[in-house]
Design a protein around this motif. Sequence first.
Motif, PDB file in Angstrom:
ATOM      1  N   GLU A   1     -12.162   1.444  12.807  1.00 40.52           N
ATOM      2  CA  GLU A   1     -12.925   1.061  11.621  1.00 40.52           C
ATOM      3  C   GLU A   1     -13.430   2.245  10.800  1.00 40.52           C
ATOM      4  O   GLU A   1     -13.619   2.116   9.603  1.00 40.52           O
ATOM      5  N   VAL A   2     -13.623   3.397  11.447  1.00 42.15           N
ATOM      6  CA  VAL A   2     -14.136   4.543  10.686  1.00 42.15           C
ATOM      7  C   VAL A   2     -13.011   5.524  10.346  1.00 42.15           C
ATOM      8  O   VAL A   2     -12.986   6.087   9.254  1.00 42.15           O
ATOM      9  N   LEU A   3     -12.085   5.714  11.265  1.00 45.71           N
ATOM     10  CA  LEU A   3     -11.124   6.807  11.083  1.00 45.71           C
ATOM     11  C   LEU A   3      -9.735   6.348  10.584  1.00 45.71           C
ATOM     12  O   LEU A   3      -9.052   7.107   9.890  1.00 45.71           O
ATOM     13  N   TRP A   4      -9.308   5.141  10.933  1.00 45.83           N
ATOM     14  CA  TRP A   4      -8.008   4.687  10.404  1.00 45.83           C
ATOM     15  C   TRP A   4      -8.153   4.467   8.902  1.00 45.83           C
ATOM     16  O   TRP A   4      -9.131   3.892   8.432  1.00 45.83           O
ATOM     17  N   ASN A   5      -7.180   4.975   8.129  1.00 45.02           N
ATOM     18  CA  ASN A   5      -7.249   4.837   6.682  1.00 45.02           C
ATOM     19  C   ASN A   5      -6.002   4.133   6.177  1.00 45.02           C
ATOM     20  O   ASN A   5      -4.913   4.721   6.174  1.00 45.02           O
ATOM     21  N   GLU A   6      -6.180   2.903   5.758  1.00 42.93           N
ATOM     22  CA  GLU A   6      -5.044   2.061   5.374  1.00 42.93           C
ATOM     23  C   GLU A   6      -4.282   2.683   4.191  1.00 42.93           C
ATOM     24  O   GLU A   6      -3.048   2.701   4.178  1.00 42.93           O
ATOM     25  N   GLU A   7      -5.023   3.235   3.246  1.00 43.34           N
ATOM     26  CA  GLU A   7      -4.377   3.772   2.051  1.00 43.34           C
ATOM     27  C   GLU A   7      -3.503   4.985   2.382  1.00 43.34           C
ATOM     28  O   GLU A   7      -2.363   5.089   1.929  1.00 43.34           O
ATOM     29  N   ALA A   8      -4.052   5.899   3.190  1.00 46.53           N
ATOM     30  CA  ALA A   8      -3.291   7.102   3.566  1.00 46.53           C
ATOM     31  C   ALA A   8      -2.242   6.760   4.622  1.00 46.53           C
ATOM     32  O   ALA A   8      -1.271   7.483   4.818  1.00 46.53           O
ATOM     33  N   GLY A   9      -2.442   5.669   5.338  1.00 44.22           N
ATOM     34  CA  GLY A   9      -1.476   5.261   6.369  1.00 44.22           C
ATOM     35  C   GLY A   9      -1.586   6.107   7.630  1.00 44.22           C
ATOM     36  O   GLY A   9      -0.614   6.262   8.374  1.00 44.22           O
ATOM     37  N   VAL A  10      -2.769   6.634   7.909  1.00 43.07           N
ATOM     38  CA  VAL A  10      -2.959   7.517   9.063  1.00 43.07           C
ATOM     39  C   VAL A  10      -4.460   7.546   9.383  1.00 43.07           C
ATOM     40  O   VAL A  10      -5.266   7.026   8.617  1.00 43.07           O
ATOM     41  N   TRP A  11      -4.822   8.160  10.517  1.00 39.51           N
ATOM     42  CA  TRP A  11      -6.240   8.369  10.810  1.00 39.51           C
ATOM     43  C   TRP A  11      -6.705   9.630  10.061  1.00 39.51           C
ATOM     44  O   TRP A  11      -5.936  10.607   9.961  1.00 39.51           O
TER      45      TRP A  11
ATOM     46  N   ALA B   1       5.858   2.765  10.621  1.00 40.36           N
ATOM     47  CA  ALA B   1       6.301   2.795   9.217  1.00 40.36           C
ATOM     48  C   ALA B   1       5.309   3.610   8.383  1.00 40.36           C
ATOM     49  O   ALA B   1       5.696   4.458   7.575  1.00 40.36           O
ATOM     50  N   SER B   2       4.015   3.390   8.620  1.00 40.04           N
ATOM     51  CA  SER B   2       2.967   4.126   7.891  1.00 40.04           C
ATOM     52  C   SER B   2       3.053   5.623   8.147  1.00 40.04           C
ATOM     53  O   SER B   2       2.957   6.432   7.238  1.00 40.04           O
ATOM     54  N   ILE B   3       3.193   5.959   9.423  1.00 40.45           N
ATOM     55  CA  ILE B   3       3.183   7.384   9.798  1.00 40.45           C
ATOM     56  C   ILE B   3       4.422   8.092   9.242  1.00 40.45           C
ATOM     57  O   ILE B   3       4.338   9.222   8.754  1.00 40.45           O
ATOM     58  N   MET B   4       5.571   7.404   9.284  1.00 35.93           N
ATOM     59  CA  MET B   4       6.787   8.038   8.758  1.00 35.93           C
ATOM     60  C   MET B   4       6.636   8.274   7.250  1.00 35.93           C
ATOM     61  O   MET B   4       7.056   9.303   6.727  1.00 35.93           O
ATOM     62  N   ALA B   5       5.986   7.317   6.552  1.00 36.72           N
ATOM     63  CA  ALA B   5       5.766   7.486   5.109  1.00 36.72           C
ATOM     64  C   ALA B   5       4.791   8.653   4.866  1.00 36.72           C
ATOM     65  O   ALA B   5       4.964   9.434   3.925  1.00 36.72           O
ATOM     66  N   TYR B   6       3.797   8.779   5.760  1.00 37.21           N
ATOM     67  CA  TYR B   6       2.818   9.873   5.632  1.00 37.21           C
ATOM     68  C   TYR B   6       3.504  11.236   5.829  1.00 37.21           C
ATOM     69  O   TYR B   6       3.253  12.198   5.099  1.00 37.21           O
ATOM     70  N   ILE B   7       4.419  11.280   6.796  1.00 37.82           N
ATOM     71  CA  ILE B   7       5.165  12.526   7.065  1.00 37.82           C
ATOM     72  C   ILE B   7       5.998  12.900   5.840  1.00 37.82           C
ATOM     73  O   ILE B   7       6.024  14.041   5.384  1.00 37.82           O
TER      74      ILE B   7
END
Length: 586
Positions: A377-387, A424-430
């Motif tokens: 709830e504090v560290l995961w960031n939906e917009e950035a797709g990463v913690w 999918a989120s993390i690969m997009a972040y990379i």
Amino acid sequence: MANAVNPSNNHKMNGNGEIYCTGNLLHTIQTANPKLFSDSKTFVDMKLNNSPDKTLADFEALMQAKNQTPTSEDLKKFVDEYFSPKGTELEAWTPTDWKENPSFLDLISDPDLKQWGAELNNIWKILGRKMKDEVSKNPEYYSIIPVPNPVIIPGGRFIEFYYWDSYWIIRGLLYSQMHTTARGMIQNFLSIVNRFGFIPNGGRVYYHGRSQPPLLTGMVKSYVDFTNDDKFAIDALDTLEHEFEFFTNNHSVTVKNHTLCVYRDSSAGPRPESYREDVETGEEFATEEEKELHWSELKAAAESGMDFSSRWFISKDGTNDGNLTNLATSSIVPVDLNALLYWNAKLIAEFHSKAGNIKKVTEYETKAEKILQGIQEVLWNEEAGVWLDYDMKNEKPRDYFVPTNLSPLWVKAYNISESEKISASIMAYIEKNKLDTFPGGVPNTLSYTNEQWDAPNVWAPMQYILVEGLNNLNTPEAKNMSMKWATKWVKSNFKAFSKDRHMYEKYNADQFGVGGGGGEYEVQTGFGWSNGVIIEWLSKHGRDISTGAAGGGGAAATRVMSVVGVAAVTIVALIAGRFLWQSWFK
Ligand SMILES: OC[C@H]1O[C@H](O[C@H]2O[C@H](CO)[C@@H](O)[C@H](O)[C@H]2O)[C@H](O)[C@@H](O)[C@@H]1O
């Protein structure tokens, strides 16, 4: 358990805090002009020739005789008479369980990598240190913290144990079948928690106010995974719980109704081992109170292991711009520390379950669950797709790349049923951060500040967190990237070693096969965690990596090369056969 969870008492560790941690003698010698030592760490590692009381009394007499203004020459004479050179408390030590041909070497196909693996295995002998008996008999003469068993040190200027470094060193030792050395190092840490309530940053009394990322429970888990010695973990449980409590009792903050932890320090004054440097940056501040605050942020950054980095800068406008005077470490909720504490709680629950302590299993599962909720709830960031780390001053996430943003993947601090979505989120972040474009590995941040934990520096523990984390995600894309980055790291370290004959403490992301730089001391060689990570990856991937083409993609490239190779051999054989056939039957 003496002093348990009471770090404020720990400057008394060896009974010589007034020499090595604080006070006029330390101040006067470390700020002498011209300076006495090119590296501030040298002085605080020297042995006393007399008792602390006599040294302090004779120093006061010197100060009086010199009207409180001794020259550098006066101070040099005093140091020469009252102190012995650094390192005299230690003996070189060849680990008794060292093996000439550990079995991981059989897992490496490429002959050059195999030879390198053997050379890395030899380095354990160079990094072995044993304390002389007199240290535990008269600890007040030394800044080194007595421990019962010999250790493998990082190397270079770091001639004592370092807490988080030891996690990767111990894994390297386990892959090198040196179970006794690994066990001895873990026992040292357990004994330190039993004596002082926590593990200091490194094996010197001047590190008494801070720890490092909590990896002792992870070390025990590694040992048990290799040896199946469940009893070892069960016997350690009390101590592991104490260490867990040290962090949660002394580092916690409340954010958005969740209790999470930050890196923090409990001592006063500049870092003794970098005293002059800290006094200098402290000059930017007007009051003693501001200086103290600055020093405490420097030491909190050292507790994170990332000393120093723009990761811990908060500028006036809430960005990561600035310099050391903008350090605000204790106001930033770090992803890695909380992910590690989640892992600690899960592992403690796992060890309790082996012991059949059902109540304790529930207690620690509940603690883990609470931390996990905070992370989500504090560290995961939906917009950035990463913690992302969280800035408590400005009440906002810090959207800057640090490898630790992916650390929950490493310790599985996420909901496993969401692996596909997270992948999918993390690969997009990379992709968005172009993390795969650096020839020498993934840099620690994307900011070029000349601090050692910023771009372009690349560090073994961070490559490890990324590679093992992506592998855990278990999707084809994440696994491919994991293998690609492991291969790139192995090949880049190999190139640097072939050229310079050194394993470095850190490397350069912008260049393939080159050591790192920047920060307050020269890049060190040795080097414990760099060796540990390579030995682990040679063990795991040695069949698939070859020194062939530069850069990443070794496994795939190896396979393509083998197909091409087999085809070429077949064609040559066919031509040769036809030639022989024709000549025999002419
Ligand atoms: O002397 C300066 C700092 O040196 C250490 O930090 C660096 O080396 C450690 C050993 O390899 C490593 O654990 C740390 O991540 C590095 O930044 C020491 O840990 C610091 O406290 C110290 O101030």
